[in-house]
Design an enzyme around this catalytic site. Structure first.
Site, PDB file in Angstrom:
ATOM      1  N   GLU A   1     121.915  45.198  38.513  1.00  0.00           N
ATOM      2  CA  GLU A   1     120.538  45.506  38.896  1.00  0.00           C
ATOM      3  C   GLU A   1     120.674  46.548  39.990  1.00  0.00           C
ATOM      4  O   GLU A   1     120.735  46.228  41.167  1.00  0.00           O
ATOM      5  CB  GLU A   1     119.842  44.236  39.387  1.00  0.00           C
ATOM      6  CG  GLU A   1     118.352  44.302  39.291  1.00  0.00           C
ATOM      7  CD  GLU A   1     117.689  44.900  40.496  1.00  0.00           C
ATOM      8  OE1 GLU A   1     117.971  46.092  40.804  1.00  0.00           O
ATOM      9  OE2 GLU A   1     116.884  44.199  41.117  1.00  0.00           O
TER      10      GLU A   1
ATOM     11  N   GLU B   1     119.557  55.023  42.951  1.00  0.00           N
ATOM     12  CA  GLU B   1     120.563  54.268  43.709  1.00  0.00           C
ATOM     13  C   GLU B   1     121.952  54.437  43.117  1.00  0.00           C
ATOM     14  O   GLU B   1     122.877  53.685  43.439  1.00  0.00           O
ATOM     15  CB  GLU B   1     120.167  52.789  43.785  1.00  0.00           C
ATOM     16  CG  GLU B   1     119.121  52.558  44.859  1.00  0.00           C
ATOM     17  CD  GLU B   1     118.539  51.155  44.889  1.00  0.00           C
ATOM     18  OE1 GLU B   1     119.105  50.252  44.260  1.00  0.00           O
ATOM     19  OE2 GLU B   1     117.496  50.979  45.537  1.00  0.00           O
TER      20      GLU B   1
HETATM   21  N1  SAH Z   1     122.106  41.560  41.887  1.00  0.00           N
HETATM   22  C1  SAH Z   1     121.230  41.153  42.963  1.00  0.00           C
HETATM   23  C2  SAH Z   1     121.040  42.223  44.022  1.00  0.00           C
HETATM   24  C3  SAH Z   1     120.553  43.560  43.525  1.00  0.00           C
HETATM   25  S1  SAH Z   1     120.363  44.747  44.815  1.00  0.00           S
HETATM   26  C4  SAH Z   1     119.921  40.708  42.383  1.00  0.00           C
HETATM   27  O1  SAH Z   1     119.609  41.125  41.262  1.00  0.00           O
HETATM   28  O2  SAH Z   1     119.161  39.979  43.021  1.00  0.00           O
HETATM   29  C5  SAH Z   1     121.691  45.845  44.482  1.00  0.00           C
HETATM   30  C6  SAH Z   1     122.949  45.530  45.265  1.00  0.00           C
HETATM   31  O3  SAH Z   1     123.983  46.314  44.727  1.00  0.00           O
HETATM   32  C7  SAH Z   1     122.913  45.869  46.726  1.00  0.00           C
HETATM   33  O4  SAH Z   1     123.304  44.743  47.443  1.00  0.00           O
HETATM   34  C8  SAH Z   1     123.920  47.014  46.906  1.00  0.00           C
HETATM   35  O5  SAH Z   1     124.606  46.924  48.142  1.00  0.00           O
HETATM   36  C9  SAH Z   1     124.848  46.796  45.746  1.00  0.00           C
HETATM   37  N2  SAH Z   1     125.512  47.962  45.117  1.00  0.00           N
HETATM   38  C10 SAH Z   1     124.913  49.075  44.639  1.00  0.00           C
HETATM   39  N3  SAH Z   1     125.797  49.864  44.003  1.00  0.00           N
HETATM   40  C11 SAH Z   1     126.991  49.243  44.069  1.00  0.00           C
HETATM   41  C12 SAH Z   1     128.284  49.565  43.565  1.00  0.00           C
HETATM   42  N4  SAH Z   1     128.498  50.655  42.843  1.00  0.00           N
HETATM   43  N5  SAH Z   1     129.293  48.698  43.835  1.00  0.00           N
HETATM   44  C13 SAH Z   1     129.071  47.565  44.527  1.00  0.00           C
HETATM   45  N6  SAH Z   1     127.861  47.207  45.019  1.00  0.00           N
HETATM   46  C14 SAH Z   1     126.818  48.032  44.783  1.00  0.00           C
END
Ligand code: SAH
Length: 692
Positions: A144, A153
């Site tokens: 996500e 993002e």
């Molecule tokens: N999966 C959770 C949080 C989603 S928010 C849910 O659905 O509730 C997205 C998260 O991904 C954030 O915490 C951000 O720090 C992390 N993130 C984004 N890109 C990333 C990457 N390439 N590798 C590791 N973490 C990542």
């Protein structure tokens, strides 16, 4: 470790770098994060869970072990869903250390430690192999990583890498695909966020029309996404010129390419009009069949289905490079260009010579050439284009200006100096104090003055107020000091009180009978119940049966760390609320006098008049231009029966969330909320405390 944080000082209007402890950034990040909002997004959570269950079943039916890669695990939620759905093992990747730590705790608390391995790395650093972070490649990819623009993002480069190095060929992906939709519209309101409309001024010697310079007319603006709660835009504020069209899709179960590219669709306007804006949103199909669909479509697209409120995903407004008159049934091509992180749009009329056509399909990412888009952000454009607001300023300027007026305007990027000149002031100067090092508005104003034959009529003074010398004013005293007030560095409504500090700094240059416009300002406050905004600060408890209280506690700690007595800015036209009390004036600021040495404070109580949940207080400023003309940067209108509020559409208001919510029920004995509000004249900040 120390970090330096940039903050505008509301008493000087300039940026200052404050040294903060290493916890500061982290607490800011958590307190202002969207994790709470995501956990409250029931529609999203339910559909992810359904999609994950279906993907795990498909893999199991093939007789394979279900190995999940969850990129960006946050609280660990999606991995816990996968483990509950029967996945054999989950690799939960999270780059943000505090979140990775929280995920470890949450996973443990929910009893999944043996099934989920949390890895605190960026996914592109993750290794696979017997000694690697992952024993083997995964066959289910769950993520996500989307923002309102879908790719902002970094979802595309992350997927590209994951397919190359971390997952098996033919893996299952949840979501399976995303699709971006567009609709072409005409909207004076939204177009007013991109370009300056001519300003009409009734002057003594006839009507004057202030026009923007030609560079501004054709400027593509800035590339940053304009994301808004489109569901708060009434249908009377725009007119749809096309049907909703699928612009492009990304299949996440196949290798993804992040390199810049473009997509083109053919459109036939359903109505003639001026094509100005592309509205856009996306949906995600959690499974290949498309049966589990989570959509950001606004209210008019599927009027029958219930809308899920969310703030972490909204809708996008894209501004076409220029307005294009289009005819019903005409053949048009709409092009979406994208790089790794952003999207922009271009509209072309169909031409016979297709080849030549292709060459100009992909235009460069929008870069502001006229400089106005660097000076004015989108709400500020909207404010400057607000004719009824301009009329109030004209009316009040007309009252105070005389033919011998020596006028100084202190405000950033303001049109008041031009208005003052048109309305007959003898000498007009302006100061734009919070100009940053990055950007000098001088060239913009030169172009502006030139386009209106105003060269030499208005002088820009390029010093800070405290360095003003008589020579800057041609040795004259200022008889009329004006300001909107508006400063680009202001975050909260009262930060524009910098005008008062600047007025104090130029005191020795003011004539004895100087007129200050606005003559005063007042801070207003009202207790409200939010329709939805409360979710961003509300603890979640359990989410789809998983205990996420660790996250709630973390957010609470971070809020208490620094911000507990502080309000936060929100544009309330996007976040409906109901008033539970009368609006109340709590502090006044007299601009005819200098800023006092002592603090300004007030205490009192406010009665709750309506049934409802008191989520917090809203605060805003009103400026009293003259004795009988005021402008509000907050409440514009209150409908009394229901308490519905209409807010200034160009400004952010200050919201102070109460730490506990009370429900007022009995109207015969109204509950009172007591407050203490303090304006610290040394810092320019407002501190507040409420007791329910
Ligand atoms: N999966 C959770 C949080 C989603 S928010 C849910 O659905 O509730 C997205 C998260 O991904 C954030 O915490 C951000 O720090 C992390 N993130 C984004 N890109 C990333 C990457 N390439 N590798 C590791 N973490 C990542």
């Amino acid at each position: 470790m120390k970090t330096f944080c940039g903050r505008a000082n509301p008493t000087t209007g300039s940026m200052e770098w404050l040294e903060e402890g290493e916890d500061y950034d982290y607490h800011q990040e958590i307190a202002r994060s969207r994790y709470a909002d995501m956990l409250h997004d029931k529609d999203r959570n339910v559909k992810y869970y359904q999609g994950i269950r279906a993907a795990v079943s498909r893999v199991k039916e093939r007789g394979e072990k279900a190995i999940v890669l969850d990129i960006g695990t946050g609280t660990g939620l999606l991995s816990m869903m996968a483990a509950s759905a029967g996945a054999d093992f989950c690799y939960a990747i999270e780059v943000f250390k505090p979140m990775a730590n929280a995920a470890v705790k949450i996973v443990e608390k929910n009893g999944f430690s043996d099934k989920i391995k949390v890895i605190n790395k960026h996914s592109t650093e993750v290794t696979v192999g017997p000694d690697g972070d992952m024993q083997c490649r995964a066959n289910i990819l769950v993520t996500e990583l989307f923002d309102t623009e879908l790719i902002g993002e970094g979802a595309l480069p992350t997927y590209e890498h994951a397919h190359k190095y971390l997952v098996q060929e033919g893996c299952e992906a949840v979501p399976h695909r995303a699709t971006v939709y567009v609709q072409l519209v005409e909207s004076r309101r939204m177009w007013s966020w991109k370009k300056l409309f001519p300003v009409h001024v009734e002057a003594e010697d006839g009507e004057k029309i202030l026009v923007p310079p030609s560079e501004m007319e054709n400027c593509p603006g800035v590339p940053s996404v304009c994301d808004i709660q489109l569901n708060q835009m009434p249908s009377s504020d725009f007119s749809t010129l096309s049907d909703v069209v699928k612009m492009f899709s990304v299949d996440f179960s196949k290798p993804v390419q992040s390199a810049s590219t473009y997509y083109r669709v053919q459109l036939e306007p359903v109505k003639s009009g001026k094509a100005q804006i592309v509205l856009s949103w996306w949906d995600i199909d959690m499974d290949p069949s498309g049966m589990i669909n989570c959509t950001m479509a606004p209210y008019w697209v599927k009027p029958t289905s219930a809308l899920q409120w969310r703030d972490h995903w909204m809708q996008c407004v894209y501004f076409l490079p220029h307005e294009e008159p289009v005819l019903q049934g005409e053949k048009l091509f709409l092009t979406a260009c994208r790089d790794e992180y952003s999207v922009w749009y271009n509209l072309q009329k169909a031409r016979a010579d297709e080849e030549e056509h292709k060459a100009d399909v992909c235009v460069e990412s929008p870069v502001c050439r006229c400089r106005a888009h660097l000076l004015w952000n989108r709400p500020r454009f909207g404010e400057l284009n607000d004719q009824s607001r301009t009329r109030q300023y004209i009316k009040s300027l007309r009252k105070v200006l005389k033919t011998d007026s020596v006028c100084l305007c202190i405000s950033d990027g303001s049109l008041l100096p031009v208005l003052a000149h048109y309305l007959g002031a003898k000498q007009v100067q302006c100061m734009q104090p919070s100009r940053t090092d990055l950007y000098h508005p001088h060239e913009l104003w030169e172009a502006f003055f030139k386009a209106n034959n105003l060269e030499d009529k208005i002088k820009i003074i390029e010093v800070r107020p405290e360095l003003l010398k008589p020579s800057h004013l041609e040795d004259k005293k200022i008889s009329v000091l004006v300001g909107e007030p508006f400063f680009t560095t202001s975050l909260l409504p009262w930060h524009n009180l910098y005008f008062w500090y600047a007025r104090t700094a130029v005191s020795t240059h003011l004539a004895r009978n100087v007129t200050v416009l606005p003559q005063s300002a007042s801070l207003h406050m009202m207790i409200v119940e939010f329709q939805d905004l409360w979710r961003i600060r509300s603890p979640c408890g359990t989410c789809e049966g998983f205990d996420v209280r660790t996250m709630d506690d973390m957010i609470k700690d971070s809020l208490n760390f620094r911000e507990s007595k502080e309000a936060e800015p929100h544009p309330l036209w996007e976040y409906p609320c109901k008033s539970l009390s009368e609006p109340q004036e709590v502090l006044t600021f007299d601009f005819t006098k200098t800023v006092p040495q002592h603090c300004l404070s007030t205490e009192g109580s406010v009665k709750l008049l309506r049934k409802g949940k008191s989520h917090g207080a809203v605060l805003w400023m009103e400026y009293h231009l003259t004795a009988d003309i005021s402008v509000s940067t907050g409440l514009m209108q209150l409908s009394n029966e229901k308490g519905n509020c209409e807010w200034n559409p160009h400004c952010k208001q200050a919201v102070y969330f109460f730490s506990s919510v009370i429900e007022s029920e009995i109207l015969s004995d109204p509950t009172a909320v007591t407050y203490a509000i303090n304006f610290d004249t040394k810092t320019g900040e407002v501190a507040m405390d409420f007791k329910l």
